[in-house]
Design a protein around this motif. Structure first.
Motif, short mmCIF file in Angstrom:
data_model
loop_
_atom_site.label_atom_id
_atom_site.label_comp_id
_atom_site.label_asym_id
_atom_site.label_seq_id
_atom_site.Cartn_x
_atom_site.Cartn_y
_atom_site.Cartn_z
N LYS A 214 0.64 -1.04 -0.01
CA LYS A 214 0.00 -0.01 0.02
C LYS A 214 0.87 1.43 -0.03
CE LYS A 214 -4.04 1.97 2.16
NZ LYS A 214 -3.67 3.15 2.05
N SER A 215 1.91 1.20 0.68
CA SER A 215 2.74 2.49 0.98
C SER A 215 3.49 2.91 -0.33
CB SER A 215 3.72 2.40 1.81
OG SER A 215 4.60 1.17 1.75
N THR A 216 3.97 1.89 -1.08
CA THR A 216 4.78 2.06 -2.51
C THR A 216 3.48 2.58 -3.44
OG1 THR A 216 4.75 -0.22 -2.86
CG2 THR A 216 6.78 0.85 -2.02
N ARG A 217 2.49 1.88 -3.49
CA ARG A 217 1.40 2.23 -4.34
C ARG A 217 0.88 3.74 -4.06
NH1 ARG A 217 -4.57 -0.44 -5.34
NH2 ARG A 217 -5.09 0.96 -7.30
N ARG A 222 0.47 9.44 -5.79
CA ARG A 222 0.71 10.72 -5.57
C ARG A 222 1.43 11.34 -6.80
NH1 ARG A 222 1.48 9.14 -0.24
NH2 ARG A 222 3.67 9.61 -0.44
N TYR A 223 2.34 10.91 -7.27
CA TYR A 223 3.20 11.49 -8.44
C TYR A 223 2.75 11.05 -10.17
CZ TYR A 223 5.88 12.95 -4.67
OH TYR A 223 6.31 13.46 -3.27
N SER A 224 1.94 10.63 -9.98
CA SER A 224 1.59 9.92 -11.40
C SER A 224 0.26 9.62 -11.69
CB SER A 224 2.44 8.70 -11.84
OG SER A 224 1.87 7.37 -11.23
N SER A 225 -0.18 9.08 -12.73
CA SER A 225 -1.72 8.72 -12.60
C SER A 225 -2.15 7.22 -12.33
CB SER A 225 -2.18 8.64 -14.36
OG SER A 225 -2.13 9.94 -14.86
N GLY A 226 -0.87 6.48 -12.08
CA GLY A 226 -1.15 5.12 -11.17
C GLY A 226 0.08 4.29 -11.43
N ALA A 227 -0.16 3.14 -10.83
CA ALA A 227 0.97 2.09 -10.85
C ALA A 227 0.82 0.98 -11.70
CB ALA A 227 0.80 1.66 -9.15
N ILE A 228 2.11 0.41 -12.04
CA ILE A 228 2.14 -0.80 -12.74
C ILE A 228 2.78 -1.75 -11.85
CG2 ILE A 228 3.44 -2.08 -14.67
CD1 ILE A 228 3.47 0.77 -15.92
N ILE A 229 2.03 -3.17 -11.72
CA ILE A 229 2.59 -4.18 -10.71
C ILE A 229 2.90 -5.39 -11.44
CG2 ILE A 229 1.79 -5.58 -8.60
CD1 ILE A 229 1.39 -2.60 -8.10
N GLY A 230 4.12 -5.79 -11.44
CA GLY A 230 4.66 -6.89 -11.98
C GLY A 230 5.15 -7.94 -11.03
N SER A 231 6.29 -8.13 -10.67
CA SER A 231 6.88 -8.99 -9.86
C SER A 231 5.88 -9.47 -8.76
CB SER A 231 8.17 -8.41 -9.50
OG SER A 231 9.12 -8.50 -10.35
N VAL A 247 -4.76 -13.62 -7.58
CA VAL A 247 -5.21 -12.19 -7.73
C VAL A 247 -5.66 -11.62 -6.38
CG1 VAL A 247 -7.00 -10.36 -8.53
CG2 VAL A 247 -5.99 -12.29 -10.18
N LYS A 248 -6.25 -12.48 -5.53
CA LYS A 248 -6.84 -12.12 -4.22
C LYS A 248 -5.36 -11.76 -3.44
CE LYS A 248 -9.50 -13.33 -0.20
NZ LYS A 248 -8.64 -12.94 0.64
N LEU A 249 -4.43 -12.42 -3.31
CA LEU A 249 -3.23 -12.45 -2.47
C LEU A 249 -2.70 -11.23 -2.92
CD1 LEU A 249 -1.13 -13.38 -0.62
CD2 LEU A 249 -0.12 -14.75 -2.44
N LEU A 250 -2.72 -10.62 -4.12
CA LEU A 250 -1.98 -9.46 -4.69
C LEU A 250 -2.65 -8.22 -4.11
CD1 LEU A 250 -0.02 -7.69 -6.46
CD2 LEU A 250 -1.83 -8.09 -8.35
N LEU A 251 -3.93 -8.20 -4.28
CA LEU A 251 -4.75 -6.98 -3.97
C LEU A 251 -5.17 -7.02 -2.34
CD1 LEU A 251 -7.92 -7.56 -6.26
CD2 LEU A 251 -5.83 -6.03 -6.68
N ASP A 252 -4.75 -8.01 -1.58
CA ASP A 252 -4.45 -7.97 -0.04
C ASP A 252 -3.19 -7.37 0.23
OD1 ASP A 252 -6.87 -9.22 0.23
OD2 ASP A 252 -6.18 -11.33 0.68
N LYS A 253 -2.07 -7.75 -0.35
CA LYS A 253 -0.73 -7.20 -0.12
C LYS A 253 -0.93 -5.70 -0.47
CE LYS A 253 2.05 -11.31 -0.69
NZ LYS A 253 2.70 -11.01 0.72
N LEU A 254 -1.56 -5.23 -1.62
CA LEU A 254 -1.65 -3.86 -1.89
C LEU A 254 -2.34 -3.07 -0.84
CD1 LEU A 254 -2.21 -3.90 -5.83
CD2 LEU A 254 0.04 -3.46 -4.37
N GLU A 255 -3.26 -3.58 0.11
CA GLU A 255 -3.76 -2.97 1.31
C GLU A 255 -2.83 -3.01 2.52
OE1 GLU A 255 -6.39 -0.98 0.86
OE2 GLU A 255 -6.39 -1.49 -1.31
#
Length: 256
Positions: A214-217, A222-231, A247-255
């Motif tokens: 969440k913190s990196t996203r 704040r500085y662009s239109s959005g984030a690209i997630i890969g690794s 997908v669920k695990l990724l979205l949980d990590k982004l929170e």
């Protein structure tokens, strides 16, 4: 209007783009992955064409490419899988691959197949800008494909402005001069992010490489239109060996 341009017209911030390697973890996971990402609110997807020597990618994506190739993935197989993709998928799709296999397939044939199945754009990290302008731009435009170029903290202002003037999709801001992988913080990148924003480019920007929580996203948002997630997504797929769980695990990590 190209779907990529439509997205940035309709949504100015907090865009989420996700990369996955076609054929990973299983050969036939391409369509299930696209459907699951779309169903969970992802705005844009980069479909990775596996290659044996992916220079811009770290070990996680390298390993996923090797596994996809062992599974039997190829450019022809990928286009076959995508033949009816637009029956279910309405979000923009970008093909991300390296020049060698695309040239072996045939650049114009690749573009024609992208147009046939409904792909909206291309990222080829090792294609020189001068070659794109002189040899490939007209072909890509003929098939309605937006070409996305990467910039890094070391990219000169002259080159950034050249990219901005010759493209119309978005600019892929690489967070640091390194390969793909996860990072815990982008605090040292604020000057870079501010410098690019101060250039008043016509194209929107998405920031990638290293976003995994969440913190990196939140910071790149704040500085662009959005984030690209890969690794981070490839790691989640590697851990779960299941598209929906990944997908669920990724979205949980982004929170987190």
């Amino acid at each position: 209007m190209n779907r990529i341009n439509q997205l940035f017209e309709q949504k100015k911030e907090n865009i989420l783009s996700v990369y996955f390697t076609a054929g990973f973890p299983k050969l036939e996971d391409t369509l299930p992955t696209l459907k699951c990402l779309q169903a969970n609110g992802v705005d844009l997807v980069e479909i990775g064409v596996p290659f044996s020597d992916p220079l811009a990618d770290g070990i996680v994506i390298q390993n996923s490419s090797q596994q996809a190739l062992r599974n039997g993935m190829s450019i022809r197989k990928l286009f076959d899988q995508l033949t009816s993709v637009r029956a279910d998928i309405h979000i923009p799709l970008i093909m991300m691959g390296y020049l060698n296999p695309i040239m072996q397939f045939g650049f114009e044939t690749f573009c024609a197949e992208c147009a046939r199945v409904g792909v909206d754009g291309m990222i080829i990290p090792d294609l020189p800008m001068v070659d794109y302008i002189n040899q490939y731009k007209a072909i890509a435009e003929r098939y309605g494909l937006e070409f996305i170029f990467l910039i890094t903290p070391e990219t000169s202002e002259e080159r950034i402005r050249e990219i901005d003037s010759h493209t119309n999709g978005f600019i892929y801001m690489v967070s640091s001069a390194a390969v793909t992988g996860t990072q815990n913080s982008f605090d040292t990148k604020v000057d870079y992010f501010n410098r690019i924003n101060s250039m008043n480019l016509k194209n929107p920007r998405l920031i990638g490489f290293g976003i995994s929580n969440k913190s990196t996203r939140d910071m790149v948002n704040r500085y662009s239109s959005g984030a690209i997630i890969g690794s981070a997504f490839i790691k989640a797929l590697e851990e779960t060996q299941d598209v929906e769980k990944g997908v669920k695990l990724l979205l949980d990590k982004l929170e987190e």
